[in-house]
Write an enzyme that holds these catalytic residues in place. Structure first.
Site, PDB file in Angstrom:
ATOM      1  N   ASN A   9      14.980  79.220   7.931  1.00  8.50           N
ATOM      2  CA  ASN A   9      16.152  79.175   8.808  1.00  8.50           C
ATOM      3  C   ASN A   9      16.576  80.609   9.105  1.00  8.50           C
ATOM      4  O   ASN A   9      17.153  81.271   8.247  1.00  8.50           O
ATOM      5  CB  ASN A   9      17.269  78.391   8.095  1.00  8.50           C
ATOM      6  CG  ASN A   9      18.564  78.385   8.878  1.00  8.50           C
ATOM      7  OD1 ASN A   9      18.619  78.819  10.030  1.00  8.50           O
ATOM      8  ND2 ASN A   9      19.625  77.886   8.251  1.00  8.50           N
ATOM      9  N   HIS A  96      24.133  71.656   8.037  1.00  9.27           N
ATOM     10  CA  HIS A  96      24.126  72.889   7.230  1.00  9.27           C
ATOM     11  C   HIS A  96      25.566  73.224   6.839  1.00  9.27           C
ATOM     12  O   HIS A  96      26.498  73.022   7.623  1.00  9.27           O
ATOM     13  CB  HIS A  96      23.503  74.037   8.033  1.00  9.27           C
ATOM     14  CG  HIS A  96      23.186  75.222   7.180  1.00  9.27           C
ATOM     15  ND1 HIS A  96      24.166  76.098   6.764  1.00  9.27           N
ATOM     16  CD2 HIS A  96      22.026  75.643   6.625  1.00  9.27           C
ATOM     17  CE1 HIS A  96      23.600  77.025   5.990  1.00  9.27           C
ATOM     18  NE2 HIS A  96      22.313  76.774   5.893  1.00  9.27           N
ATOM     19  N   GLU A  98      27.115  75.892   6.770  1.00  6.37           N
ATOM     20  CA  GLU A  98      27.796  76.811   7.702  1.00  6.37           C
ATOM     21  C   GLU A  98      28.350  76.047   8.904  1.00  6.37           C
ATOM     22  O   GLU A  98      29.392  76.400   9.447  1.00  6.37           O
ATOM     23  CB  GLU A  98      26.825  77.934   8.117  1.00  6.37           C
ATOM     24  CG  GLU A  98      26.596  78.887   6.949  1.00  6.37           C
ATOM     25  CD  GLU A  98      25.233  79.557   6.903  1.00  6.37           C
ATOM     26  OE1 GLU A  98      24.514  79.565   7.922  1.00  6.37           O
ATOM     27  OE2 GLU A  98      24.873  80.069   5.815  1.00  6.37           O
ATOM     28  N   GLU A 168      21.466  72.422  -0.705  1.00  3.11           N
ATOM     29  CA  GLU A 168      21.839  73.825  -0.626  1.00  3.11           C
ATOM     30  C   GLU A 168      23.223  74.006  -1.250  1.00  3.11           C
ATOM     31  O   GLU A 168      24.243  73.813  -0.573  1.00  3.11           O
ATOM     32  CB  GLU A 168      21.875  74.285   0.840  1.00  3.11           C
ATOM     33  CG  GLU A 168      20.535  74.183   1.544  1.00  3.11           C
ATOM     34  CD  GLU A 168      20.416  75.202   2.672  1.00  3.11           C
ATOM     35  OE1 GLU A 168      19.410  75.920   2.693  1.00  3.11           O
ATOM     36  OE2 GLU A 168      21.329  75.306   3.507  1.00  3.11           O
ATOM     37  N   GLY A 174      23.011  82.890   0.448  1.00  5.92           N
ATOM     38  CA  GLY A 174      23.258  84.271   0.856  1.00  5.92           C
ATOM     39  C   GLY A 174      23.979  85.106  -0.186  1.00  5.92           C
ATOM     40  O   GLY A 174      24.451  86.199   0.102  1.00  5.92           O
ATOM     41  N   SER A 213      19.349  81.379  -1.751  1.00  9.72           N
ATOM     42  CA  SER A 213      18.799  82.575  -2.412  1.00  9.72           C
ATOM     43  C   SER A 213      17.416  82.344  -3.017  1.00  9.72           C
ATOM     44  O   SER A 213      17.087  82.912  -4.067  1.00  9.72           O
ATOM     45  CB  SER A 213      19.774  83.125  -3.449  1.00  9.72           C
ATOM     46  OG  SER A 213      20.996  83.504  -2.817  1.00  9.72           O
TER      47      SER A 213
HETATM   48  P1  13P Z   1      19.665  82.100   1.851  1.00 11.74           P
HETATM   49  O1  13P Z   1      18.207  81.863   1.538  1.00 11.74           O
HETATM   50  O2  13P Z   1      19.878  83.351   2.674  1.00 11.74           O
HETATM   51  O3  13P Z   1      20.516  82.025   0.643  1.00 11.74           O
HETATM   52  O4  13P Z   1      20.120  80.905   2.819  1.00 11.74           O
HETATM   53  C1  13P Z   1      19.823  79.596   2.489  1.00 11.74           C
HETATM   54  C2  13P Z   1      20.148  78.753   3.651  1.00 11.74           C
HETATM   55  O5  13P Z   1      21.297  78.561   3.997  1.00 11.74           O
HETATM   56  C3  13P Z   1      19.028  78.176   4.411  1.00 11.74           C
HETATM   57  O6  13P Z   1      19.474  77.229   5.320  1.00 11.74           O
END
Ligand code: 13P
Length: 250
Positions: A9, A96, A98, A168, A174, A213
């Site tokens: 992603n 997601h 976010e 997740e 992140g 991560s």
């Molecule tokens: P990171 O791998 O940057 O932690 O993000 C995970 C993510 O949100 C993938 O959709």
């Protein structure tokens, strides 16, 4: 056995030039990808068409990061599932954290998006995961169970069989703070058990990806867990070297 999937992603990163060089580097390293792993790149909407031109004779598939809740019409700024299918997307990320957090996407909206994706033959990668305070309060099983029960658990079995789940944990996205392999496995097993309540044996065939991560140094341990069928990778998917290293970790 569940299909093994590694999806990258890219989120809101890369210009067209940067995106093309990333894809070119993945193509150059494609032989490193184990044959049983389906790799998917998930670039921004603006890149999908050109990325497909690069990938069409290769084994790497493409996905989108979101789709509209409606089929078509006066929804300025939205991109429909049918448009995504028309640029040869096979996958779409739905739910997601976010999107849930910054764009107010709730179960009702996510169900509309799931319906749109499934109607045009896209494979939804449906995300669930708890926030830090929910992890610390020990309520994460309840949170994840309700995220599933309000959405994918309401699909008919035939539609459900097309869905991929991604766990997740929000506190791991992140942040550099990965769930340990044991923490991830515990939740993946719980997700499978919860889905089995609605879909029985089908839950054993559902691919459940881990995201948060994930990087070359921890991927092998995560992917070795019984109920972890792959990864949804953010930051590390922006480096072809790291992303291919994660693919080799299967
Ligand atoms: P990171 O791998 O940057 O932690 O993000 C995970 C993510 O949100 C993938 O959709």
């Amino acid at each position: 056995m569940c299909k093994k999937i590694l999806a990258g992603n890219w989120k809101m990163n890369t210009t067209i030039e940067q995106g093309i060089s990333l894809v070119a580097a993945l193509i150059a390293g494609e032989k490193e990808i184990p044959a049983h792993v389906q790799v998917v790149v998930v670039p921004p909407f603006t890149h999908l068409h050109i990325v497909h031109q690069y990938l069409k004779n290769h084994g790497i598939m493409i996905g989108a990061q979101n789709c509209a809740a409606h089929a078509k019409g006066a929804y300025t700024g939205e991109v429909s599932a049918e448009m995504l299918a028309s640029v040869s997307c096979q996958y779409v990320i739905i739910g997601h954290s976010e999107r849930r957090e910054y764009y107010g996407e709730n179960a009702q909206i996510l169900n509309q998006k799931l319906a749109q994706a499934l109607r045009v033959g896209l494979t939804p990668i449906f995300c669930v995961g708890e926030r830090l305070e929910e992890r610390e309060a020990g309520s994460y099983f309840a949170v994840i169970a309700s995220q599933l029960r309000e959405t994918v658990a309401m699909l008919n079995p035939s539609d459900f069989s097309k869905v991929v789940i991604a766990y997740e944990p929000v506190w791991a996205i992140g942040t550099g703070k990965t769930a340990t392999a044991e923490q991830a496995q515990e939740v993946h097993a719980f997700i499978r058990k919860t889905l089995a309540e609605s879909f029985g044996i089908l839950a054993a065939q559902t691919s459940i990806l881990y995201g948060g991560s994930c990087k070359p140094s921890n991927a092998a341990e995560l992917f070795a867990q019984n109920d972890i069928d792959g990864g949804l990778i953010g930051g590390a998917s922006l480096s072809a070297e790291d992303f291919l290293a994660i693919a080799r970790a299967f």
